[in-house]
Design a protein around this motif. Sequence first.
Motif, short mmCIF file in Angstrom:
data_model
loop_
_atom_site.label_atom_id
_atom_site.label_comp_id
_atom_site.label_asym_id
_atom_site.label_seq_id
_atom_site.Cartn_x
_atom_site.Cartn_y
_atom_site.Cartn_z
N THR B 537 0.78 -1.18 0.07
CA THR B 537 0.27 -0.38 -0.08
C THR B 537 0.92 1.30 -0.06
O THR B 537 0.52 2.58 -0.89
CB THR B 537 -0.82 -0.09 1.03
OG1 THR B 537 -1.63 -1.36 1.35
CG2 THR B 537 -2.42 1.15 1.07
N GLU B 540 2.03 1.67 -3.32
CA GLU B 540 0.64 1.90 -4.17
C GLU B 540 0.81 4.05 -4.18
O GLU B 540 0.45 4.06 -4.74
CB GLU B 540 -0.34 1.73 -3.75
CG GLU B 540 -1.02 0.96 -5.00
CD GLU B 540 -2.57 0.43 -4.23
OE1 GLU B 540 -3.12 0.99 -4.95
OE2 GLU B 540 -2.49 -0.24 -3.74
N ALA B 541 1.06 3.55 -3.04
CA ALA B 541 0.32 5.92 -2.59
C ALA B 541 1.27 6.26 -2.93
O ALA B 541 1.62 7.75 -3.02
CB ALA B 541 0.94 5.40 -0.84
N LEU B 574 -2.69 11.25 2.08
CA LEU B 574 -2.16 10.25 1.81
C LEU B 574 -0.21 10.29 2.29
O LEU B 574 0.19 9.42 2.99
CB LEU B 574 -2.31 10.23 0.49
CG LEU B 574 -1.90 9.11 -0.09
CD1 LEU B 574 -2.59 7.83 0.66
CD2 LEU B 574 -2.09 8.81 -1.73
N ARG B 578 1.23 8.00 4.21
CA ARG B 578 1.98 6.80 4.09
C ARG B 578 3.26 6.86 4.98
O ARG B 578 4.20 5.48 5.27
CB ARG B 578 2.66 7.62 2.78
CG ARG B 578 4.15 7.64 2.77
CD ARG B 578 4.26 5.81 1.71
NE ARG B 578 5.30 5.47 1.75
CZ ARG B 578 6.44 4.81 2.49
NH1 ARG B 578 6.38 5.06 3.81
NH2 ARG B 578 7.30 4.95 1.84
N LEU B 590 -6.01 5.95 0.95
CA LEU B 590 -5.15 6.07 -0.83
C LEU B 590 -7.30 5.87 -1.80
O LEU B 590 -6.78 5.99 -2.16
CB LEU B 590 -4.67 4.38 -0.57
CG LEU B 590 -4.34 4.20 -1.64
CD1 LEU B 590 -3.11 4.88 -2.87
CD2 LEU B 590 -3.50 2.41 -1.60
N ASN B 594 -7.72 7.87 -4.31
CA ASN B 594 -7.93 8.41 -5.63
C ASN B 594 -9.31 7.88 -6.86
O ASN B 594 -9.27 8.92 -7.70
CB ASN B 594 -7.86 6.27 -5.47
CG ASN B 594 -6.97 5.29 -6.37
OD1 ASN B 594 -5.84 5.86 -6.96
ND2 ASN B 594 -6.87 4.09 -5.09
#
Lengths: 176, 632
Positions: B537, B540-541, B574, B578, B590, B594
């Motif tokens: 994650t 991805e962040a 985010l 993170r 996230l 998105n």
Amino acid sequence: MDRKTDYFALFDLPRRYALDETVLNESWRALLARVHPDTAVLADATAKRKAIEDAAYVNEAYRTLKDPMRRGDYLLQCYDEAPLGSGDVLPVEFLSEQLEAREAADEAWRAGNRDRLESLQTSLRAAQRQQQGALAVLFVEDETPSAEALAKARQHVLSLQFLTRFADDLDEKIDV
Amino acid sequence: MLLQISEPDSPAPPRERKRAAGIDLGTTHSLVASVPQSVATVLPDENGRVLLPSVVRYGEAGEVTVGYGALPWLARDVTNTIASVKRLMGRGLADLGDARHFPYHWAETSGMVRLKTCAGEKNPVEISAEILKALRVRAETQAGGALEGVVVTVPAYFDDAQRQATKEAARLAGLNVLRLLNEPTAAAIAYGLDHGAEGVYVVYDLGGGTFDVSILRLSRGVFEVLATHGDSALGGDDFDHRVFCWILETANLPPLAAEDVRLLLMIARNAKETLTQHETAPVVTTLSTGLRVELTLTAEIFTEITEHLVQKTLMPLKRALRDAKLSIEDIKGVVLVGGATRMPQIRHAVADFFKQPPLVNLNPDEVVALGAAIQANALVGNRSLDSGEDWLLLDVTPLSLGLETMGGLVEKIVPRNAGIPLTRAQDFTTFKDGQTALAIHVVQGEREKVADCRSLARFELRGIPPMVAGAARIRIVFQIDADGLLSVSAREQTTGVEASVVVKPSYGLDENEITRMLEDSMAHARDDMQARALVETQVEADQLIELTQHALAEDGDLLNDAERSAIDAALEELAQRRQGQELNALRLALAKANSATAEFAGRRMNRSVQKALTGKRVDQVSGIRNQTVENG
């Protein structure tokens, strides 16, 4: 063997989401009986390599159609849909619902509450079946789905992918 | 004029039978079998003995003794007499955590272990080849000529290095290997064909040094392996070792010479075997120091000191059932294979676990070799001569295979228990602008982190033309053949730059590594899942933040002030999450980011399509395929 054959045609199955597993299993075995490397043990290197590749192709096709999520993804690609990617977004409601379920699972796990984990798994399975039911209506025999139907199907496959991962994760948790 | 070559109605000329054999290369003993006349049979030596002890002795004059002739040397000439060499196949010295416990002199090497003997340095492949040569001579003498080919069995749970080593040993012995066959699968063929079995069967195979469990569906001549699991360092040897430790403790013995260790291990094995038929076993011997040992081992004590070993075989059973998506009620029968399954406590444990008595109406020492012989006979084409029915064997790969990805995580390409042969392709891309090489690290194992899995091979794909990050499309293909052996290749799709490697590691997994990895994977599954989810994650962040900032710099004009500040706020939250360790909070942030950027992404897509339509080629603007949707 033509390794570009449509997976459904390969197993003598109609191109649709609903699956006749008996036909799939039997065609799979019949095909492997013909192309398996065991049939080419005394053949030359080229024939041996071809046997491995053919059998691997048959196995990949089998795995794809047998798995509800992969079968949906494959059907999308049959109708020239782009493969699932990071551009795909699921509705925020679905996501937050799933986040909640995940949190519940994490909590049950920490508490060692196996019953709770199993009941979560049961409702996950029901959710998966629901998505599969929706896909069976969208992909039917001898009918090219409309653009609208494809867009819907895409969401169902994505949801199914999401749910399947969660279910695998839960299986692992229940096991531990 | 027409020449009639043959009468149309006359039978085809009889085809000559080809000579083939099946070999069970075991930890404790080995066997060879063949199908001389449509019925498989194990081949005895000139003294009528079927089992060949897997013991090799190198003599001063360069002579090599294999089998019974080498047995008397076990305790007398320890460093030149090698037993249980199967445990060393495909292993490196660094992998043998307990290298000191072996009585051998090890040579310095980075690859597979080498033993210093009076005949020079020998590796496990060479030593195993001596055993195989002895069996080859036996088979060829009785068959009256050279063998067309053989099927050699391996534990189902053998990894790639161990399989490669076994195949090498057979080649070194001058044998043409038709197929490497998994031992439990071989047993299922012999049992299934003999008894016309139909349904789901479990093969529980506890040999001298390895444990396998396979679940097979037998139906109308198809032997389909549904799942396999095991422990490549658990077997009868370990039970001997427990008895050995019990002798040391009970007799309160001082540290022993290597000869006495061997002697006591042999005494321990005898005691174990006696307890199969009797309630007590004498443990009586005189050590080289003159010390006398006189003890009595009871069945009760033996059961107690080996209880944890019996328990250790149950976890693989559970996992195999789960992988096959079956429960105990689905199992029609349990076939016991391997000499170690003669132990009463094993039979009881299996009966308790499956709620049915195991099938014991076959010789557990011979069934694997018989199955291998039947398979060899079929592969060389003799089957039609025997007018036997056609059957098909479908096996699986025992361990997951994957690649190292960002953050030291394993991206699984092939899950365990996938049907073989198989080919799996996955696309990867570059993550830096102008990146021209990609390091590929192939690993085998069930854990989430590379450091916890077995490293099989590393290779590099070079010569990728410089492109922006994410533009290259590198397809990595894993192929596993019918022997369960892996090859890996990589190819940059847009330019065709290629690199490939047949995975041939110089040594395999450590004695205890698979066991440890499995135990660890149970113990750490929870940490692993958390850690993996968090790392994924976070990655991805980072990607989303970087992508969005890049996009804002480029196409920020597509947004009005309110939209812009909504995105900025979502990104800021985010970035903040993170930095923390809270997985669920990060996931939520996230998801929000998105959805906050979805509309912006759509507008950018429109703009880039328009740009593409006004000049650029579509394949220059289309992105690389992302393998997975990150929605966990």
